[in-house]
Design an enzyme around this catalytic site. Structure first.
Site, mmCIF file in Angstrom:
data_model
loop_
_atom_site.group_PDB
_atom_site.id
_atom_site.type_symbol
_atom_site.label_atom_id
_atom_site.label_comp_id
_atom_site.label_asym_id
_atom_site.label_seq_id
_atom_site.Cartn_x
_atom_site.Cartn_y
_atom_site.Cartn_z
ATOM 1 N N TRP A 113 20.049 58.674 17.895
ATOM 2 C CA TRP A 113 18.935 58.656 18.817
ATOM 3 C C TRP A 113 18.101 60.183 18.856
ATOM 4 C CZ3 TRP A 113 23.706 57.210 20.007
ATOM 5 C CH2 TRP A 113 24.806 58.326 20.587
ATOM 6 N N GLU B 238 20.826 56.952 26.468
ATOM 7 C CA GLU B 238 21.095 57.691 27.695
ATOM 8 C C GLU B 238 22.165 56.310 28.742
ATOM 9 O OE1 GLU B 238 21.800 60.442 28.291
ATOM 10 O OE2 GLU B 238 20.670 61.361 26.707
ATOM 11 N N GLN C 54 29.338 56.530 31.275
ATOM 12 C CA GLN C 54 30.517 56.226 31.249
ATOM 13 C C GLN C 54 31.405 55.549 29.831
ATOM 14 O OE1 GLN C 54 28.704 54.117 33.728
ATOM 15 N NE2 GLN C 54 29.777 54.923 35.658
ATOM 16 N N TYR D 84 30.476 47.690 32.142
ATOM 17 C CA TYR D 84 29.151 48.060 33.002
ATOM 18 C C TYR D 84 27.911 47.226 32.736
ATOM 19 C CZ TYR D 84 32.694 51.877 33.890
ATOM 20 O OH TYR D 84 33.704 52.419 34.035
ATOM 21 N N TYR E 90 19.528 61.883 36.615
ATOM 22 C CA TYR E 90 19.917 62.128 35.457
ATOM 23 C C TYR E 90 18.888 61.580 34.174
ATOM 24 C CZ TYR E 90 22.377 62.418 30.812
ATOM 25 O OH TYR E 90 22.743 62.586 29.483
ATOM 26 N N ASP F 200 24.573 65.604 34.450
ATOM 27 C CA ASP F 200 25.706 64.863 34.456
ATOM 28 C C ASP F 200 26.863 65.716 34.533
ATOM 29 O OD1 ASP F 200 25.858 66.049 31.850
ATOM 30 O OD2 ASP F 200 25.678 64.269 30.695
ATOM 31 N N CYS G 103 36.612 78.695 24.821
ATOM 32 C CA CYS G 103 35.738 79.963 25.420
ATOM 33 C C CYS G 103 35.464 80.889 24.227
ATOM 34 C CB CYS G 103 36.142 80.432 26.353
ATOM 35 S SG CYS G 103 36.333 79.626 28.029
#
Length: 366
Positions: free
Chosen positions: A33, A46, A51, A91, A129, A147, A208
Site C-alpha cells: 500500500w 488501514e 487489530q 472483525y 485514526y 493509533d 532505544c
C-alpha cells in the site's frame, strides 16, 4: 477542555521531524500500500491493519485489491464475495462498514475519497485514526493519525503518564501530533511514527539504542521508557462452551448455516452448533436434544473428533466437534444449505469453522 503538554517545549521540532523522517525514508518496510498514494488503497490497508499484524495483512490486501481494484468495483460487489475476500481476517464489521462507506463515496462524491476532515469523518467505519491516515498519507494534509503505536511513541518521547486505554487520552496525543507534525511532509511523518512504534519503540523492550529520535526522548532521558505507556488491562473474557457438528446427508453433502445479519460474525457461514449452558449438557443425548430444540434439526451424532478453542477480544469459544448425520426430511433454505466439500470453498467461514473443517478433513485421512 484545556490540554497541557508540559514537555513539548523541550523538543526541537525541526530536528525531531528531520531525524524521524530521514530514518523512515531509509528504513521503511516495502509494503504494497506504499507503492502509490491512492487514497482507496490506503483506506483498505488501514481498515485491514486494525487489530491485525502487517505480515498477516499483506496477502489479504493484495488479493482484495486484485478482486476489487477500484472503489466502483467494491461498491458494486456482492456482499458474499466481499466477505469471502476478508475470510480469516476477523472483525467482519470492518469490511461491511468499508463497503457501505465506499458506496457512499461512489454516490455522493463521484468515487473520489473526500480530502477534508468533515466529509471523510462522516463515512461509516471511518474513525479519527483512519481519517487522519488517509488525509495525511494520500493527500498530504497535516492531520494526526493516532493509533496504539503513536500513543506508545509519544507517551515515551514526551513522558506522558495518562492511561492510553482511556478514550479521553486520545485528545492529548492528537494535540501532541498536531504540534509536532511536519507540514512539509505529513505523509512521511505520520507513517514514520507508525513504523517507529512497530519496529523500534515496541511495547516491551524498546530498542532505544537504534532509535532515530532517542536524543529527543524524555522517557529515555529519565530512564522510564520501560514503564511507559500506562495502560490498564481489559476486563476478563467470557468463556462459552459450544458443541458443533459436521453433519452429512445421504449424498455426502454437508449441512451449513448462515449466521444472522446482525451481531457477532454476521452473515458468515458455519457448521450447526449449540451453546452448552450446563455441564450435564455435555452428555451426547442432551446435545442431540439441544440441536432439535434450538435449531429444529434431528441429528445423529457419531463421535467427537476433537476440541477447538477460538479467542475473540471479549470471549473465548471452547468447541467440541462432532461428526454425524441429519434427518432426511430437513429442507434447504436461504439460511441452510447442503454443499459438497468443493462447493464449500465459495462460502465465507469464520476462522473457528475453518479450523473445524481442517480437523474434519484430517480425521477423514486417518
Amino acid at each position: 477542555m484545556i490540554i497541557e503538554l508540559k514537555n513539548i517545549e523541550k523538543i526541537n521540532k525541526s530536528a525531531f521531524q528531520t531525524d524521524l523522517i530521514n530514518w523512515f525514508k531509509y528504513e521503511q518496510r516495502d509494503l504494497p500500500w506504499r507503492k502509490d498514494q491512492d487514497p482507496y488503497k490506503i483506506w483498505v490497508s488501514e481498515i485491514m491493519l486494525q487489530q491485525t499484524r502487517v505480515d498477516t495483512v499483506i496477502p489479504y490486501f493484495n488479493r482484495f485489491i486484485e478482486w476489487f481494484p477500484t472503489i466502483e468495483d467494491l461498491a458494486e460487489a456482492e456482499e458474499d464475495k466481499v466477505l469471502k475476500a476478508w475470510e480469516g481476517l476477523g472483525y467482519y464489521s470492518r469490511v461491511r462498514n468499508l463497503q457501505s462507506a465506499v458506496k457512499e463515496v461512489k454516490e455522493k462524491y463521484s468515487g473520489i475519497v473526500p480530502n477534508n476532515p468533515e466529509d471523510i469523518a462522516g463515512l461509516k467505519g471511518v474513525g479519527p485514526y483512519t481519517a487522519g491516515a488517509i488525509l495525511s498519507i494520500a493527500y498530504g494534509i497535516p492531520e494526526p493519525a493516532v493509533d496504539g503505536n503513536v500513543m506508545r511513541v509519544f507517551s515515551r518521547v514526551l513522558s506522558i503518564w495518562e492511561d492510553i486505554a482511556k478514550s479521553s487520552s486520545r485528545k492529548i496525543f492528537e494535540k501532541a501530533v498536531r504540534e509536532l507534525i511536519s507540514h512539509d511532509d505529513p505523509s512521511s511523518f505520520n507513517q514514520a511514527l507508525m513504523e517507529l512504534g512497530a519496529l523500534i519503540c515496541t511495547p516491551t523492550s524498546p530498542s532505544c539504542l537504534l532509535c532515530p529520535v532517542r536524543e529527543h526522548c524524555q522517557g529515555f532521558e529519565e530512564g522510564v521508557q520501560n514503564e511507559l505507556p500506562i495502560k490498564t488491562k481489559k476486563n476478563k473474557t467470557r468463556n462459552v462452551q459450544l458443541a458443533a457438528a459436521v453433519l452429512l446427508d445421504g449424498n455426502g453433502k454437508v449441512l451449513i448455516h448462515k449466521r444472522p445479519a446482525t451481531g457477532l460474525l454476521a452473515n458468515l457461514w458455519e457448521f450447526p452448533n449449540v451453546e452448552i449452558h450446563h455441564p450435564l449438557q455435555n452428555d451426547r443425548e442432551q446435545i442431540i436434544d439441544l440441536f432439535e430444540h434450538t435449531l429444529n434439526i434431528k441429528v445423529k451424532l457419531e463421535k467427537i473428533i476433537g476440541q477447538l478453542e477460538h479467542v475473540f477480544s471479549h470471549l473465548v469459544w471452547n468447541i467440541n466437534v462432532y461428526t454425524g448425520t441429519f434427518h432426511s426430511d430437513f429442507q434447504e433454505s436461504d439460511e441452510w444449505k447442503f454443499v459438497s466439500l468443493e462447493e464449500m470453498k465459495e462460502f465465507a467461514f469464520p476462522v473457528s469453522y475453518q479450523k473445524m473443517l481442517r480437523l474434519y478433513l484430517e480425521r477423514q485421512k486417518e
